[in-house]
Design a protein around this motif. Structure first.
Motif, PDB file in Angstrom:
ATOM      1  N   GLN A 127       9.933  -5.250  10.874  1.00 48.18           N
ATOM      2  CA  GLN A 127       8.590  -4.718  11.076  1.00 48.18           C
ATOM      3  C   GLN A 127       8.527  -3.224  10.766  1.00 48.18           C
ATOM      4  O   GLN A 127       7.438  -2.666  10.549  1.00 48.18           O
ATOM      5  N   GLU A 128       9.685  -2.558  10.739  1.00 46.76           N
ATOM      6  CA  GLU A 128       9.731  -1.129  10.431  1.00 46.76           C
ATOM      7  C   GLU A 128       9.806  -0.875   8.929  1.00 46.76           C
ATOM      8  O   GLU A 128       9.749   0.277   8.495  1.00 46.76           O
ATOM      9  N   LEU A 129       9.906  -1.951   8.149  1.00 49.15           N
ATOM     10  CA  LEU A 129      10.093  -1.825   6.702  1.00 49.15           C
ATOM     11  C   LEU A 129       8.966  -1.056   6.013  1.00 49.15           C
ATOM     12  O   LEU A 129       9.246  -0.125   5.241  1.00 49.15           O
ATOM     13  N   PRO A 130       7.690  -1.408   6.236  1.00 46.99           N
ATOM     14  CA  PRO A 130       6.627  -0.702   5.508  1.00 46.99           C
ATOM     15  C   PRO A 130       6.644   0.808   5.719  1.00 46.99           C
ATOM     16  O   PRO A 130       6.528   1.582   4.747  1.00 46.99           O
ATOM     17  N   GLU A 131       6.811   1.239   6.952  1.00 42.30           N
ATOM     18  CA  GLU A 131       6.822   2.676   7.234  1.00 42.30           C
ATOM     19  C   GLU A 131       8.011   3.349   6.567  1.00 42.30           C
ATOM     20  O   GLU A 131       7.881   4.450   5.997  1.00 42.30           O
ATOM     21  N   PHE A 132       9.173   2.684   6.601  1.00 45.62           N
ATOM     22  CA  PHE A 132      10.375   3.258   5.992  1.00 45.62           C
ATOM     23  C   PHE A 132      10.191   3.400   4.479  1.00 45.62           C
ATOM     24  O   PHE A 132      10.513   4.440   3.894  1.00 45.62           O
ATOM     25  N   ALA A 183      11.468 -16.119   2.339  1.00 45.69           N
ATOM     26  CA  ALA A 183      11.497 -15.200   1.211  1.00 45.69           C
ATOM     27  C   ALA A 183      10.110 -14.753   0.760  1.00 45.69           C
ATOM     28  O   ALA A 183       9.896 -13.573   0.464  1.00 45.69           O
ATOM     29  N   GLN A 184       9.146 -15.678   0.689  1.00 43.13           N
ATOM     30  CA  GLN A 184       7.813 -15.295   0.221  1.00 43.13           C
ATOM     31  C   GLN A 184       7.154 -14.314   1.185  1.00 43.13           C
ATOM     32  O   GLN A 184       6.530 -13.334   0.756  1.00 43.13           O
ATOM     33  N   GLN A 185       7.287 -14.555   2.467  1.00 47.01           N
ATOM     34  CA  GLN A 185       6.713 -13.653   3.459  1.00 47.01           C
ATOM     35  C   GLN A 185       7.340 -12.265   3.351  1.00 47.01           C
ATOM     36  O   GLN A 185       6.647 -11.248   3.433  1.00 47.01           O
ATOM     37  N   VAL A 186       8.643 -12.212   3.144  1.00 43.20           N
ATOM     38  CA  VAL A 186       9.332 -10.934   2.980  1.00 43.20           C
ATOM     39  C   VAL A 186       8.868 -10.240   1.700  1.00 43.20           C
ATOM     40  O   VAL A 186       8.638  -9.030   1.679  1.00 43.20           O
ATOM     41  N   ALA A 187       8.726 -11.013   0.626  1.00 46.79           N
ATOM     42  CA  ALA A 187       8.257 -10.432  -0.635  1.00 46.79           C
ATOM     43  C   ALA A 187       6.857  -9.851  -0.471  1.00 46.79           C
ATOM     44  O   ALA A 187       6.566  -8.756  -0.975  1.00 46.79           O
ATOM     45  N   ASP A 188       5.984 -10.561   0.236  1.00 43.25           N
ATOM     46  CA  ASP A 188       4.633 -10.057   0.473  1.00 43.25           C
ATOM     47  C   ASP A 188       4.670  -8.736   1.233  1.00 43.25           C
ATOM     48  O   ASP A 188       3.923  -7.798   0.929  1.00 43.25           O
ATOM     49  N   LEU A 189       5.559  -8.655   2.223  1.00 46.20           N
ATOM     50  CA  LEU A 189       5.698  -7.436   3.006  1.00 46.20           C
ATOM     51  C   LEU A 189       6.183  -6.286   2.127  1.00 46.20           C
ATOM     52  O   LEU A 189       5.684  -5.156   2.238  1.00 46.20           O
ATOM     53  N   CYS A 190       7.122  -6.575   1.259  1.00 48.75           N
ATOM     54  CA  CYS A 190       7.650  -5.557   0.349  1.00 48.75           C
ATOM     55  C   CYS A 190       6.570  -5.040  -0.591  1.00 48.75           C
ATOM     56  O   CYS A 190       6.431  -3.828  -0.804  1.00 48.75           O
ATOM     57  N   VAL A 191       5.813  -5.961  -1.178  1.00 46.87           N
ATOM     58  CA  VAL A 191       4.751  -5.571  -2.115  1.00 46.87           C
ATOM     59  C   VAL A 191       3.710  -4.714  -1.408  1.00 46.87           C
ATOM     60  O   VAL A 191       3.283  -3.680  -1.927  1.00 46.87           O
ATOM     61  N   GLU A 192       3.322  -5.132  -0.231  1.00 42.52           N
ATOM     62  CA  GLU A 192       2.327  -4.380   0.533  1.00 42.52           C
ATOM     63  C   GLU A 192       2.835  -2.978   0.870  1.00 42.52           C
ATOM     64  O   GLU A 192       2.064  -2.021   0.902  1.00 42.52           O
ATOM     65  N   ALA A 193       4.137  -2.864   1.088  1.00 38.82           N
ATOM     66  CA  ALA A 193       4.717  -1.563   1.452  1.00 38.82           C
ATOM     67  C   ALA A 193       4.844  -0.625   0.263  1.00 38.82           C
ATOM     68  O   ALA A 193       4.999   0.582   0.441  1.00 38.82           O
ATOM     69  N   GLY A 194       4.802  -1.181  -0.968  1.00 41.46           N
ATOM     70  CA  GLY A 194       4.903  -0.333  -2.148  1.00 41.46           C
ATOM     71  C   GLY A 194       6.137  -0.562  -2.991  1.00 41.46           C
ATOM     72  O   GLY A 194       6.374   0.155  -3.969  1.00 41.46           O
ATOM     73  N   HIS A 221      11.148 -19.438  -6.121  1.00 45.02           N
ATOM     74  CA  HIS A 221      10.387 -18.588  -7.034  1.00 45.02           C
ATOM     75  C   HIS A 221       9.307 -17.862  -6.241  1.00 45.02           C
ATOM     76  O   HIS A 221       8.518 -18.486  -5.527  1.00 45.02           O
ATOM     77  N   LEU A 222       9.268 -16.553  -6.361  1.00 44.83           N
ATOM     78  CA  LEU A 222       8.316 -15.744  -5.606  1.00 44.83           C
ATOM     79  C   LEU A 222       7.000 -15.597  -6.354  1.00 44.83           C
ATOM     80  O   LEU A 222       6.978 -15.455  -7.584  1.00 44.83           O
ATOM     81  N   LYS A 223       5.919 -15.593  -5.611  1.00 41.08           N
ATOM     82  CA  LYS A 223       4.600 -15.329  -6.179  1.00 41.08           C
ATOM     83  C   LYS A 223       4.229 -13.891  -5.845  1.00 41.08           C
ATOM     84  O   LYS A 223       3.972 -13.550  -4.685  1.00 41.08           O
ATOM     85  N   VAL A 224       4.260 -13.047  -6.875  1.00 42.57           N
ATOM     86  CA  VAL A 224       3.967 -11.631  -6.686  1.00 42.57           C
ATOM     87  C   VAL A 224       3.029 -11.171  -7.794  1.00 42.57           C
ATOM     88  O   VAL A 224       2.909 -11.822  -8.831  1.00 42.57           O
ATOM     89  N   PRO A 225       2.347 -10.036  -7.610  1.00 41.21           N
ATOM     90  CA  PRO A 225       1.490  -9.506  -8.673  1.00 41.21           C
ATOM     91  C   PRO A 225       2.296  -9.223  -9.942  1.00 41.21           C
ATOM     92  O   PRO A 225       3.506  -8.962  -9.877  1.00 41.21           O
ATOM     93  N   LYS A 226       1.630  -9.256 -11.079  1.00 43.48           N
ATOM     94  CA  LYS A 226       2.305  -9.076 -12.360  1.00 43.48           C
ATOM     95  C   LYS A 226       2.989  -7.717 -12.474  1.00 43.48           C
ATOM     96  O   LYS A 226       3.945  -7.565 -13.236  1.00 43.48           O
ATOM     97  N   ARG A 227       2.504  -6.746 -11.730  1.00 41.82           N
ATOM     98  CA  ARG A 227       3.089  -5.404 -11.825  1.00 41.82           C
ATOM     99  C   ARG A 227       4.464  -5.320 -11.157  1.00 41.82           C
ATOM    100  O   ARG A 227       5.198  -4.342 -11.360  1.00 41.82           O
ATOM    101  N   ILE A 228       4.821  -6.322 -10.361  1.00 41.49           N
ATOM    102  CA  ILE A 228       6.087  -6.309  -9.635  1.00 41.49           C
ATOM    103  C   ILE A 228       7.180  -6.950 -10.488  1.00 41.49           C
ATOM    104  O   ILE A 228       7.027  -8.073 -10.979  1.00 41.49           O
ATOM    105  N   LEU A 229       8.279  -6.254 -10.647  1.00 44.63           N
ATOM    106  CA  LEU A 229       9.420  -6.773 -11.391  1.00 44.63           C
ATOM    107  C   LEU A 229      10.292  -7.603 -10.448  1.00 44.63           C
ATOM    108  O   LEU A 229      10.621  -7.151  -9.357  1.00 44.63           O
ATOM    109  N   VAL A 230      10.653  -8.805 -10.870  1.00 42.18           N
ATOM    110  CA  VAL A 230      11.499  -9.667 -10.049  1.00 42.18           C
ATOM    111  C   VAL A 230      12.647 -10.208 -10.898  1.00 42.18           C
ATOM    112  O   VAL A 230      12.432 -10.681 -12.015  1.00 42.18           O
ATOM    113  N   GLN A 231      13.858 -10.120 -10.350  1.00 35.32           N
ATOM    114  CA  GLN A 231      15.018 -10.757 -10.948  1.00 35.32           C
ATOM    115  C   GLN A 231      15.583 -11.743  -9.921  1.00 35.32           C
ATOM    116  O   GLN A 231      15.602 -11.457  -8.720  1.00 35.32           O
TER     117      GLN A 231
END
Length: 210
Positions: free
Chosen positions: A136-141, A159-170, A181-191
């Motif tokens: 829960q401290e991830l976005p602020e960090f 994994a998807q919930q974590v990915a969403d949190l990461c994207v929202e955090a920047g 397979h993660l569903k993320v915006p096209k601007r996000i690079l995923v390997q």
């Protein structure tokens, strides 16, 4: 104005392989190499290596080859690892522990700066120089430290919930070890890193021998 030539993803994917081989040569005390020698080490044709490098300029001289230290620096700049990239790790299970203690990131331009998990039994415990933090401290960090890269080493169900949190955090780039397979915006690079997929590819060929 001339259009900028797009570099194929497969070419970009080979550049770190070239860089690693050149760094091994440098550690051996080598100063000069050729596309032929580099190709023989990697199982790639010399013509392919020259073509890949030609996307980024002219390197080396015909008849004398490449100066290894120079080509290493060129590739480091092209891959933007002539600087250090901070990254975070989400997931402190067995895989997370292995990643957290892996010594190969720092020499290649990456620095692990924080580890997150949602398990109360793990939060607050050390892994090497890091203390596991509450996810829960991830976005602020991420915002405070302007981190752009995250490694996800959690179960597929999370994994998807974590990915969403990461994207929202920047977070802008994700290395995903979860077998999903993660569903993320096209601007996000995923390997994706899934050893089972590579094993299944190999068994296809093993099963078709002869």
């Amino acid at each position: 104005m001339a259009a900028v030539q797009k570099v194929p993803d497969i070419v970009v994917g080979r550049l770190p392989v070239y860089l690693r081989a050149l760094q091994v040569m440098a550690a051996e005390g080598r100063e000069i190499t050729s596309s032929q020698e580099l190709g023989e080490r990697l199982g790639i044709s010399s013509a392919q290596i020259r073509k890949d490098l030609s996307y980024f300029g002219t390197f080396g001289k015909q008849g004398t080859g490449y100066r290894i230290p120079d080509l290493i620096e060129h590739l480091r700049r092209i891959l933007k690892v002539d600087r250090t990239w901070d990254m975070i790790l989400i997931g402190a299970g067995n895989l997370g522990h292995a990643l957290a203690q892996y010594q190969g990131f720092t020499p290649r331009g990456f620095r692990l700066v924080a580890i997150f998990d949602n398990d109360p039994e793990k939060i607050g415990r050390p892994i090497g120089p890091h203390v596991i933090q509450d996810v829960q401290e991830l976005p602020e960090f991420v915002r405070a430290h302007r981190v752009q890269i995250a490694m996800i080493a959690v179960p597929a169900s999370a994994a998807q919930q974590v990915a969403d949190l990461c994207v929202e955090a920047g977070i802008r780039a994700i290395l995903n070890y979860a077998p999903i397979h993660l569903k993320v915006p096209k601007r996000i690079l995923v390997q994706y890193i899934d050893p089972a997929i590579h094993l299944q590819q190999m068994t296809y060929y093993l099963g078709n021998e002869g």
